[in-house]
Every structure is written in structure tokens, then in C-alpha cells.
Design an enzyme around this catalytic site. Structure first.
Site, PDB file in Angstrom:
ATOM      1  N   MET A  62      25.579  29.289  13.889  1.00 19.04           N
ATOM      2  CA  MET A  62      26.313  29.487  12.638  1.00 19.04           C
ATOM      3  C   MET A  62      27.531  28.567  12.577  1.00 19.04           C
ATOM      4  SD  MET A  62      25.971  30.990   9.829  1.00 19.04           S
ATOM      5  CE  MET A  62      25.112  32.562   9.749  1.00 19.04           C
TER       6      MET A  62
ATOM      7  N   GLU B 205      33.524  47.028  30.801  1.00 17.92           N
ATOM      8  CA  GLU B 205      33.852  48.134  29.885  1.00 17.92           C
ATOM      9  C   GLU B 205      33.524  47.827  28.422  1.00 17.92           C
ATOM     10  OE1 GLU B 205      35.827  47.086  32.324  1.00 17.92           O
ATOM     11  OE2 GLU B 205      36.529  48.803  33.490  1.00 17.92           O
TER      12      GLU B 205
ATOM     13  N   LYS C 265      46.370  60.734  35.070  1.00 15.64           N
ATOM     14  CA  LYS C 265      45.640  61.194  36.251  1.00 15.64           C
ATOM     15  C   LYS C 265      46.072  62.596  36.683  1.00 15.64           C
ATOM     16  CE  LYS C 265      43.989  59.773  40.764  1.00 15.64           C
ATOM     17  NZ  LYS C 265      43.949  58.732  41.806  1.00 15.64           N
TER      18      LYS C 265
ATOM     19  N   PHE D  78      51.016  50.354  38.514  1.00 13.93           N
ATOM     20  CA  PHE D  78      49.770  49.631  38.734  1.00 13.93           C
ATOM     21  C   PHE D  78      48.700  50.110  37.741  1.00 13.93           C
ATOM     22  CE2 PHE D  78      45.601  49.323  40.944  1.00 13.93           C
ATOM     23  CZ  PHE D  78      45.490  47.939  40.895  1.00 13.93           C
ATOM     24  N   GLN D  79      48.058  49.167  37.094  1.00 17.86           N
ATOM     25  CA  GLN D  79      47.031  49.431  36.078  1.00 17.86           C
ATOM     26  C   GLN D  79      47.538  50.323  34.949  1.00 17.86           C
ATOM     27  OE1 GLN D  79      43.306  50.502  38.112  1.00 17.86           O
ATOM     28  NE2 GLN D  79      42.797  48.322  38.142  1.00 17.86           N
TER      29      GLN D  79
END
Lengths: 164, 564
Positions: B477, B50, B162, B112-113
């Protein structure tokens, strides 16, 4: 310098945490904060007290204005204004002398005794923050059981107003 | 007719003319994915992580000035997106990021999630929303696009539970939106513009210092016109490169920590500084106490909070850069007054003297590949016309110094947040927006490994990106700072156990090349650029000890540069 900033914001969940989060994220301090809906139920009015140099206060007001939920704000300290804070203070009173003294002091400070039990008084007091501090100070020889303060709210004098 | 929330979501994207959506499916966005499946106007690009979806959307947005759009699932989908969202926030990239959320009935139950997406993203978004009723969905999406793309652009997150995507209501997309709490300023104050023009025309040693705001505001043309009208020197920030043609004689290079000697010295000695769409970032100013000690400052910015945040300015102008610049040009043209040519001529002489230091010189006779040489050659072969993304570190600074951008929206990098892993997914988004253009991702062997899984995405969508990896086997760097400031104690900056990038590229179905000698650089680049339909991963084995010069050490002033 101490500033009282009054904010009109959308009365939506999350608006308060945006304001509080801004202060912690950018390292500004909040001395007190009070918030409630206004006569227009879609708007809340939040009043906060903060301290900082002119430059810091300028940034605070700009950053607050940048929050999408903030509709309008006013730095009351830039105008003639009235500030008020409410305090409820519970004191232990063990004899008649003590009761009499608390009643007398409450009267001097234009407070009210709003709850009485066998050994306690609750005094309600309204005024600017200094006055409330002074009352707490004057009660120093009493046992203070608890103190609750509302945080400062304020309103500008005369024609200046924070409204849409 | 009543539509489900998921169908409304898709219709809204169509109404906003979204052609590309970057995302990754999951439980709480399944209704939305089902609705996407049943249409063909919005193309969904399936990334492999993502974070990459957001960077790809940034690449799309930065190269087109149109909003990038992302769709991720709840929980880890949303948290993985946070780095990209923070990146977009720092660089003012217009994005609308949609995240799925657990059903409203489960919010707060540690479902969940489940994660508090609105809470987690709050400090790194321009604004965010949790949709609580399907009836609010279309208006919220309209607001999200409006807020993301107007004023100072930025990412907006819309969190959609949802059940909202299954609920039904009548669909009507609002034509326009008005928000009483959000009214960005467009036009600059005419009085301030007059004051600014007065100050600008009175300058004897002026510098125009312009930033990413010029590109975001599509103001490159106006900036060029104003600069030429005045014949003043101009420097660009890292984010502003390409807003003014770098091949022009009035361009004195990038400024700041790794800016040119002439740009930083001109800033230090300027009597009037004209800051346009730039925010006085610490990498630009160096030590703020020593910054532009003699300059009176004009600052044009759409964000009032950017003005006098780090540096106190004399003439602030809040407004959209393009609109303000046009008003300035009009004001100058309407009057008789022009800059005094004599001091200006002396100023240019002084600047040319600084220029003659040739601060970007490097060893051209080295037997090792010098990264600067790779980028100069890349510039020559692409005529400076490619879209170039980069990751973060030495290679990023060398690209900024040596690629030489002549057009806006061609330089796509992570400036504010400095996110390693940005380059490859950003190139994916850029290539998708510009199918027929050359898109190059300049990276290092460390950065590329942070999002290397996106080589798979590039294959799936046939994106012929040219990856130029400057492989010095170090986080360059970090190594440079350890050499300069930690007596060469190279703690954890050596990249051990590197994969064979040629084989890796081939395993992903692409073309891999390893280039080990300077004599092979040009040939390899040519060959790669000629492969119009393949992603080519070029692994340039470069000089390990090369450093980025000039450099203003942290805490030093602009006139205290370390030169080679």
C-alpha cells in the site's frame, strides 16, 4: 461562542485528568477550569469555560458525557445563569494618594483590601470575568505585582439545577 | 473464607465464564500466575509478546462477540500491550486487560518495571481502573466486564498492584452492578423511529450503509430482514462485512476508499441514506464537503457522540442497533405504506449500470500470481465460510473485496487503527475460540514480520491456522501511494533481505510452501486446507506491480474514483 459547562463527576483520582485529557486529545480549548468536591463527598463539581461553534460544543458535551466518571453535566450558557470568578490582585502602592485611589476603586468594584504591607495592597474581587478584566484595566497605571484568578464557576437561576 | 487478591482475581474470571486468558507473566503478576497454576477452569495462552496477547484477545472477541481477556505484567508488559489496546478502542472491541503494577508503597518511586499504566492507556481505553484495596478488587473486575461489553464496547484496563494480589479479604462476586455515571441507551426513541421510518419509506434513491456496530450488536439477522423488506441496496463498511450476505443481489459491495464503484456512486447519488452502526469514518466519506450531497440521513448508533460528529444527520437514533432495527421492522410491518416501486426500480437499473463497470476486474491471464486470484480461489475452496483475519495494507483490501463474507464475525481485521502485525495473533485467538473451524490469516511479507514470533504460540497450542502470505516484496500500500502520488519514488517500501518463509515456518515446526505460478495456487490451497492439524504457511510470490482498485484518492469525493 463562549460556553460555561458545569460537570458533576465521581470524586476519584484520575477523573480530572480524563476531562483535561479529552480536551487536549480532541483539540478543544479550555479557557478556565475549576474543580472542588460538593456537599456529597463522592462527587466533584468541575466548571470549565470553552469556546467553539455549536457543532464543536455539541461534540464536547457528548464526549464529556461519554466519560465513565462523568455523572451529569449542564451547559450553563443554555440557561439563565449567574457566573462568578474570584480574583486576588497584588498592587504596589507607594504613597497615600495611591493607597487612597486603590481603596476608592476597590470600593467601586465592591472589592476588599485583604492584605496590607508597607508597599503593597492585596485586593479581593468577585464578579463575572468582564468585571475582573475591567478592574485590572482600571489599575493599569499601577504596578501589578501578581494576579490570581479562580476560573469561572456558575449556577443556573431559578429551578434549573445540576444535581442527581 | 478469606482469599488472596490473586485467588479473588481467578475466581472473578471464573464467575465471568472466561475460558481463555491471553498473557505473559512477570514480576508483579507472579501471585496471580501462581493462583492460575492452581486451577483448571481458565486456560492461559502464553503468547510471545504482549501486543500479540491483546490482538489474540481481539480475535477471540471479534469472532465470538464475547469479551477478550488479557493479563500482562507491569512496565514493559503494559506498554507492549498499548498498541493492541488502542486497536481495540478504535474498533470497539470488548476487552478486559489486566496489568500488574508495582506494590502500592512503591508507586511513584520510579520502581523497577513501574510505569503509569492508567495514565498511558487513558486516551485509548473506554475506561480504566487502578485497584487500591483488595476489598475493591471483585467489584472493580465486575465493573470492568460490564463497561467493556455494554453500550459501545471497548477495552477496559484494570491495573493491580502486586501487594493487592497478596492481601486477603472475604470474596463475594457482585451479581449485578449499577453505576450512576454509566447508563448506556438500549432502546431507540419511538418518535425518532417513526420519523426515520417515514423518511426511509419516502426514499426514491435509498442506500443502506451499515458498519461494524451491526456485528457488535448481533443485529445481522434484523439488518437482513429490514433490507429485504425494503428491497433497498445495501453497502457495508470494512468493519461491517458479513453483516449482510455478500452473495445477495441487494449487496452492492464495500464502500469507501477501496469500495466498489456501484457502492460509492450509489452513496453519491442517494436521496436517503440509512446509516446503521457506522461512524462516517474518513476512509468511508472521502472529502466530507462532497459526501452524499443530496441525501437526508438517518443514523442509528449506540454512541451518541458518533452522531453528527463528522456528518450532520437529519434523523438521529441513539440505541442498540438490534433493538432499533427490530422496532423499525415492526413499525413498517404495522403500517400499509411501502416504498414506491417505480423509482426504486429505476434506481436499481441505475445501480446495475454502475455494476456493469465490473470495477473489481483484474488481469486473469497474467503469468504472475494475482493476489485477487488467490483470494477468489480461497473463497471458493472454503465456500466463503472460513474465519479470515488479515493484517494491514493491500492484502487487507483485496480480502475485503474478494473473499465475500456471508456471515458476521468471520472477518477479523484492524480497521480503525490499521495495525500491521494484527493478523497472526488475531488468528490465534480466533482459532482458540473455534477449534474445529478453518481459520485463515491473510497477510503480506511486511505485516507478518511484525508479530511473526507468534508462530511459536501457534505450535504450542496446536493451532492449524492457514497463513496466506501475499508476498510482493513491497509494503504494497505504501508502494501504491508512492506510485500514484510521489512519482514512483519508492522510499523504503521495498522489503529487502526477506527471510525464506518456508524454512522459517519449518524452523517453527510448521509446514511451509512457496507458490510461484498461478497454476499452482489452487492445488497449494487445497493441500493446505486439507492439513487439518497443521499450521501451513503459504508464501505466494505475487505480482509486484498490482494495485488496489478502485481508489478514491485522499481529499476526493465518492464519485471521483480511480478505476483500473
Amino acid at each position: 461562542m463562549r460556553h460555561i459547562i458545569s460537570i458533576l463527576m465521581e470524586n476519584e483520582s484520575g477523573a480530572l485528568s480524563r476531562v483535561a485529557g479529552l480536551f487536549s486529545a480532541r483539540g478543544y480549548n479550555i479557557e478556565s477550569l475549576t474543580v472542588a468536591p460538593t456537599e456529597d463527598p463522592t462527587l466533584s463539581r468541575l466548571t470549565l469555560v470553552t469556546r467553539g461553534s455549536d457543532q464543536v460544543i455539541e461534540q464536547i458535551t457528548k464526549q464529556l458525557n461519554k466519560l465513565v466518571d462523568v455523572v451529569k453535566l449542564l451547559d450553563l450558557t443554555e440557561h439563565r445563569h449567574i457566573e462568578r470568578e474570584m480574583m486576588l490582585i497584588k498592587l504596589k502602592v507607594q504613597d497615600a494618594d495611591q493607597r487612597a485611589e486603590v481603596m476608592r476603586m476597590a470600593e467601586i468594584f465592591r472589592g476588599h483590601i485583604i492584605d496590607v504591607s508597607a508597599a503593597t495592597y492585596v485586593v479581593e474581587l468577585t464578579g463575572d470575568s468582564d468585571k475582573l478584566d475591567a478592574f485590572v484595566e482600571s489599575m493599569s497605571h499601577f504596578e501589578v505585582i501578581e494576579v490570581v484568578r479562580s476560573g469561572v464557576m456558575g449556577i443556573a437561576r431559578g429551578d434549573v439545577a445540576l444535581k442527581l | 473464607m478469606e482469599l488472596t487478591g490473586a485467588e479473588i482475581f481467578v475466581r472473578c474470571l471464573q464467575e465471568e465464564n472466561v475460558d481463555t486468558l491471553f498473557g505473559y507473566p512477570g514480576g508483579s503478576v507472579l501471585h496471580i500466575y501462581d493462583a492460575l497454576y492452581r486451577q483448571d477452569k481458565v486456560e492461559h495462552i502464553l503468547v510471545r509478546h504482549e501486543q500479540a496477547a491483546v490482538h489474540a484477545a481481539e480475535g477471540y472477541a471479534k469472532s465470538t462477540n464475547r469479551p477478550g481477556v488479557v493479563l500482562v505484567t507491569s512496565g514493559p508488559g503494559a506498554t507492549n500491550a498499548v498498541t493492541g489496546i488502542a486497536d481495540a478502542y478504535m474498533d470497539s472491541v470488548p476487552l478486559v486487560v489486566f496489568s500488574g503494577q508495582v506494590p502500592t508503597s512503591l508507586i511513584g518511586n520510579d520502581a523497577f518495571q513501574e510505569v503509569d499504566t492508567v495514565g498511558i492507556t487513558r486516551p485509548c481505553v473506554k475506561h480504566n481502573f487502578l485497584v487500591k484495596d483488595v476489598k475493591d478488587l471483585a467489584t472493580t473486575i465486575k465493573k470492568a466486564f460490564y463497561v467493556a461489553t455494554t453500550g459501545r464496547p471497548g477495552p477496559v484496563v484494570v491495573d493491580i498492584p502486586k501487594d493487592i494480589t497478596a492481601d486477603k479479604c472475604e470474596f463475594q462476586y457482585p451479581r449485578s452492578i449499577k453505576m450512576r455515571s454509566y447508563n448506556p441507551t438500549v432502546k431507540g426513541h419511538p418518535g425518532q423511529i417513526r420519523r426515520a421510518v417515514d423518511l426511509i419509506l419516502s426514499a426514491r434513491q435509498p442506500v443502506i450503509y451499515s458498519g461494524g456496530g451491526v456485528i457488535l450488536s448481533n443485529a445481522s439477522r434484523s439488518l437482513t430482514e429490514l433490507t429485504r423488506l425494503l428491497n433497498y441496496p445495501i453497502t457495508n463498511t470494512l468493519m461491517g462485512l458479513g453483516a449482510y450476505p455478500s452473495s445477495d443481489k441487494q449487496f452492492i459491495g464495500m464502500l469507501g476508499m477501496h469500495g466498489t464503484y456501484e457502492a460509492n456512486m450509489a452513496m453519491h447519488h442517494a436521496d436517503v441514506l440509512i446509516a446503521i452502526g457506522a461512524r462516517f469514518d474518513d476512509r468511508v466519506t472521502g472529502n466530507i464537503e462532497k459526501f452524499c450531497p443530496n441525501a437526508r440521513i438517518v443514523h442509528v448508533d449506540v454512541d451518541p457522540a458518533s452522531i453528527s460528529k463528522n456528518v450532520k444527520v437529519d434523523v438521529p437514533i441513539v440505541g442498540q442497533v438490534d433493538s432499533v432495527l427490530k422496532a423499525m421492522i415492526k413499525e413498517i410491518k404495522a403500517g400499509e405504506r411501502r416504498p414506491d416501486p417505480e423509482p426504486l426500480e429505476n434506481w436499481w437499473k441505475q445501480i446495475d449500470e454502475w455494476r456493469s463497470m465490473d470495477c473489481l476486474k483484474y488481469d486473469r491471464d497474467s503469468e504472475l500470481i494475482k493476489p485477487q486470484y488467490v483470494l477468489e480461489t480461497l473463497h471458493r475452496l472454503t465456500q466463503g465460510d472460513a474465519f479470515v483475519t488479515s493484517d494491514v495494507g493491500q492484502h487487507q483490501m483485496w480480502t475485503a473485496q474478494f473473499y465475500g463474507f456471508d456471515k458476521p464475525n468471520r472477518w477479523i481485521n484492524s480497521g480503525g487503527l490499521g495495525t500491521m502485525g494484527f493478523g497472526l495473533p488475531a488468528a490465534i485467538g480466533t482459532q482458540l475460540a473455534h477449534r474445529d473451524e478453518t481459520v485463515v490469516c491473510v497477510t503480506g511479507e511486511a505485516s507478518i514480520q511484525m508479530c511473526i514470533q507468534e508462530l511459536s504460540t501457534a505450535l504450542q497450542y496446536h493451532l492449524p491456522i492457514k497463513v496466506v502470505a501475499l508476498n510482493n516484496r513491497y509494503m504494497g500500500m505504501v508502494r501504491q501511494w508512492q506510485e500514484f502520488f510521489y512519482q514512483g519514488r519508492y522510499a523504503m517500501s521495498y522489503m529487502d533481505a526477506l527471510p525464506d518463509f518456508v524454512q522459517l515456518a519449518e524452523a517453527y515446526g510448521h509446514v511451509g510452501m512457496r507458490i510461484e505460478s498461478p497454476g499452482d495456487v489452487e492445488g497449494a490451497l487445497k493441500e493446505a486446507l486439507d492439513m487439518k492439524d497443521r499450521l501451513v504457511f503459504m508464501d505466494f510470490i505475487t505480482d509486484q506491480s498490482e494495485n488496489v482498485y478502485p481508489m478514491i484518492p485522499a481529499g476526493a469525493g465518492q464519485n471521483e474514483m480511480i478505476l483500473l
